[in-house]
Design an enzyme around this catalytic site. Structure first.
Site, short mmCIF file in Angstrom:
data_model
loop_
_atom_site.label_atom_id
_atom_site.label_comp_id
_atom_site.label_asym_id
_atom_site.label_seq_id
_atom_site.Cartn_x
_atom_site.Cartn_y
_atom_site.Cartn_z
N CYS A 30 11.59 2.97 43.73
CA CYS A 30 11.30 3.26 42.31
C CYS A 30 10.55 4.58 42.25
CB CYS A 30 10.52 2.11 41.67
SG CYS A 30 8.90 1.80 42.39
N ASN A 33 6.29 3.25 43.69
CA ASN A 33 6.19 2.24 44.75
C ASN A 33 4.96 1.33 44.58
OD1 ASN A 33 5.82 2.14 48.40
ND2 ASN A 33 7.04 0.82 47.12
N CYS A 61 4.99 -0.83 41.41
CA CYS A 61 5.44 -1.91 40.49
C CYS A 61 6.83 -2.42 40.88
CB CYS A 61 5.48 -1.42 39.04
SG CYS A 61 3.90 -0.86 38.39
N ARG A 62 7.88 -1.70 40.48
CA ARG A 62 9.23 -2.25 40.58
C ARG A 62 9.75 -2.43 42.00
NH1 ARG A 62 11.59 2.06 36.63
NH2 ARG A 62 9.91 3.17 37.73
N SER A 63 9.62 -1.39 42.85
CA SER A 63 10.22 -1.55 44.18
C SER A 63 9.47 -2.59 45.02
CB SER A 63 10.39 -0.22 44.91
OG SER A 63 9.17 0.44 45.09
N ASP A 114 10.75 0.47 33.07
CA ASP A 114 9.55 0.86 33.80
C ASP A 114 8.34 0.18 33.15
OD1 ASP A 114 7.38 2.01 34.98
OD2 ASP A 114 8.20 4.05 34.94
P1 4NP Z 1 6.88 2.05 39.58
O1 4NP Z 1 5.90 2.23 38.33
O2 4NP Z 1 7.71 3.30 39.65
O3 4NP Z 1 7.67 0.86 39.19
O4 4NP Z 1 5.99 1.84 40.78
C1 4NP Z 1 5.17 3.39 38.07
C2 4NP Z 1 3.96 3.59 38.73
C3 4NP Z 1 3.21 4.72 38.44
C4 4NP Z 1 3.67 5.63 37.49
C5 4NP Z 1 4.87 5.41 36.85
C6 4NP Z 1 5.63 4.29 37.16
N1 4NP Z 1 2.90 6.75 37.15
O5 4NP Z 1 3.35 7.54 36.30
O6 4NP Z 1 1.84 6.97 37.73
#
Ligand code: 4NP
Length: 146
Positions: A7, A10, A12-14, A117
């Site tokens: 994602c 790294n 949340c989603r992945s 997201d």
């Molecule tokens: P992920 O979520 O890609 O699912 O881990 C996010 C984590 C951090 C951010 C965006 C999405 N950020 O903008 O910091």
């Protein structure tokens, strides 16, 4: 078979996909066939554990959680993993632009539609459902290749 979920950050989603996929694999006693991990396309969250609201939903759903250390995908990941499963199609584009990818077919989207997201939507339940369904379908497909 070696699978890397990817994602943006790294956190949340992945990692949710990694923990859910590992649980589905365990339930079907297929652990010996799979190596499963996760990474991000950004290094912004480097070293962090799973984001607490993502952990909370996994716990609520009875998915065992491992501690992670968020990291950015590397060139060696691209060669090592058989499948790199992205949460959003732009992540595939980014990987294809930034790394040497000999076989672009190994980079696939988890779902036909981008996984929402939760960092922006705040809706970890919706994201969980999207990832759970995607992981179930993925496992059924990959089982045919074992
Ligand atoms: P992920 O979520 O890609 O699912 O881990 C996010 C984590 C951090 C951010 C965006 C999405 N950020 O903008 O910091």
């Amino acid at each position: 078979m070696k699978i890397l979920f990817v994602c943006l950050g790294n956190i949340c989603r992945s990692p949710m996909a990694e923990m859910i996929f590992k649980e589905l694999v365990r339930k079907q006693e297929l652990e010996k066939h799979f190596t499963i991990a996760s990474a991000g396309i950004s290094n912004e969250e480097e070293g962090k554990d799973i984001y607490p609201p993502a952990k909370k939903i996994l716990l609520e759903k009875g998915i065992p959680i491992e501690k992670i250390s968020a990291r950015k995908i590397t060139q060696s990941d691209i060669s090592y993993y058989d499948y790199i499963i992205v949460m959003e199609s732009y992540q595939k584009d980014r990987i294809l632009k930034s790394y040497e990818v000999l076989s672009s077919t190994k980079i696939r989207s988890l779902n036909a539609k981008d996984v929402a997201d939760p960092w922006y939507t705040g809706n970890f339940y919706l994201t969980y459902e999207e990832i759970y369904n995607g992981c179930s379908n993925l496992l059924e497909k990959l089982k045919k290749e074992l």
